[in-house]
Design an enzyme around this catalytic site. Structure first.
Site, short mmCIF file in Angstrom:
data_model
loop_
_atom_site.label_atom_id
_atom_site.label_comp_id
_atom_site.label_asym_id
_atom_site.label_seq_id
_atom_site.Cartn_x
_atom_site.Cartn_y
_atom_site.Cartn_z
N HIS A 92 -3.72 0.24 -0.59
CA HIS A 92 -4.07 -0.83 0.44
C HIS A 92 -5.23 -1.55 -0.13
CE1 HIS A 92 -1.60 -0.07 4.17
NE2 HIS A 92 -0.81 0.34 2.90
N ASN A 148 -2.78 -1.90 8.52
CA ASN A 148 -3.95 -1.22 8.38
C ASN A 148 -4.41 -0.62 9.81
OD1 ASN A 148 -4.11 -1.58 5.67
ND2 ASN A 148 -5.71 -3.18 5.44
#
Ligand code: HEM
Ligand SMILES: *[C@@H]1O[C@H](CO)[C@@H](O)[C@H](O)[C@H]1NC(C)=O
Ligand SMILES: *[C@@H]1O[C@H](CO)[C@@H](O)[C@H](O)[C@H]1NC(C)=O
Ligand SMILES: *[C@@H]1O[C@H](CO)[C@@H](O)[C@H](O)[C@H]1NC(C)=O
Length: 317
Positions: free
Chosen positions: A61, A89
């Protein structure tokens, strides 16, 4: 002699400006860096195996949003809204405390030398190793961003409802091939996902093993909102081992996410062939995963004098 020195100087300068990462970047400036990170990861994974998965995902990420620059670790500030609140997230990425603790030990050993972006890259590798997976030489020398992007985190990370074309496009946008995408998806051989990310698959899809789906439905009820955060292992067979069971599961329609299962039959042949290859030859998966991790770690790093070495990973100096 003078010319030898100037050649050496030229080589050093070339290394600094060309943006090349190097496996030995800290061998003089912080010789204990690798062992500090490894020990921190090992301890965290020993305490909770899932932490290895969470640390691996943090690096992914990070790299897909502005490149591997530790932007994912920055808290919101008055001047920018960070990435932690982005859809992929929020309520999902974890491992910050482990990173912060490792970084504090690195600062004690070698002040402002090892970047948070490199901590993520090394912690990802050490997590895979701690869970029995392959190892690779991590390239180093990334620097940390001074900003983060909520918008890019929302647009550039692939979603679990994506089909093969969309998955392939989001990896291609980062310079990674469809083959890299399939190999890297094998990261889902560890870790867990929340009901809200696989509910539609349980109730709407037909390419799912019926006993597997029935068992999952028990803890992932149909109405949106109920049990959204309930967890299930991404690899139902060996949830805490970094092996090739992710791919053998796909052969029996036991992929947890839509984006997992589509790799078997949704790729017009190529992705399915790769799934079968990894299911029958674990060594190929290991080799390709390691190589793809190095390529992912090369996504637009800040080098040389770009960015900074953060003192604390969650805030800009
Ligand atoms: C191919 C596209 C991908 C999609 C659509 C995707 C999506 C997801 C989703 C939805 C979750 C569960 C999050 C939650 O429910 O809280 C997850 C977990 C995870 N992903 Fe991916 N992912 C992808 C690729 C990757 C890659 C490339 C890596 C690393 C190389 C990775 C590593 C992980 C790991 C280890 C977990 C478990 C984390 C934990 O248990 O804390 N994923 N992913
Ligand atoms: C960033 O946010 C986390 C979680 O809210 C907090 O624990 C941490 O102290 C923050 N970091 C800084 C530098 O304020
Ligand atoms: C996937 O890509 C196709 C083709 O570009 C597009 O029509 C579709 O809307 C995309 N789906 C998602 C979920 O983004
Ligand atoms: C399943 O598909 C239907 C029709 O497309 C949709 O309305 C529904 O939200 C989907 N998800 C679930 C959990 O039923």
């Amino acid at each position: 002699m003078a010319s030898c020195l100037s050649v050496l100087l030229l080589l050093c300068l070339a290394g600094a400006v060309s943006g090349q990462l190097s496996p030995t970047f800290y061998s003089r400036s912080c010789p204990r860096a690798m062992s500090i990170i490894r020990a921190g990861v090992r301890a965290a994974v020993a305490q909770e195996p899932r932490m290895g998965a969470s640390l691996l995902r943090l690096h992914f990420h990070d790299c897909f949003v502005q490149g591997c620059d530790a932007s994912v670790l920055l808290n919101d500030t008055a001047s920018f809204t960070g990435e932690q609140g982005a859809n992929p997230n929020v309520g999902s990425i974890r491992g910050f405390n482990v990173v912060d603790s490792i970084k504090a030990q690195l600062e004690a050993a070698c002040k402002q030398t090892v970047s948070c972006a490199d901590v993520l890259a090394v912690a990802a590798r050490d997590s895979v190793v701690a869970l029995g997976g392959p190892s690779w030489r991590v390239l180093l020398g990334r620097r940390d961003s001074t900003t983060a992007s909520l918008a890019l985190a929302n647009s550039d990370l692939p979603a679990p409802f994506f089909d093969v074309v969309n998955l392939t496009a989001s990896f291609a946008a980062k310079g990674l091939s469809q083959a890299d995408m399939v190999a890297l998806s094998g990261a889902h051989t560890i870790g867990q996902a929340q009901c809200q990310n696989f509910r539609d698959r349980l109730y709407n899809e037909t390419n799912i093993d019926s006993a597997f789906a029935a068992a999952l439905r028990a803890s992932c009820p149909r109405p949106a909102g109920s049990g959204d955060g309930n967890l299930a292992p991404l690899d139902t067979t060996t949830p805490n081992a970094f092996d090739n069971a992710y791919f053998t599961n796909l052969l029996s329609n036991k992929g947890l996410l839509h984006s997992d299962q589509v790799l078997l039959n949704g790729g017009g042949g190529a992705t399915g062939g790769q799934v079968r290859s990894y299911a029958s030859r674990p060594s190929r998966f290991s080799r390709d995963f390691a190589a793809a991790m190095v390529r992912m770690g090369n996504i637009s790093p800040l080098t040389g004098t770009q960015g900074q070495i953060r003192l604390v990973c969650s805030k800009v100096n």
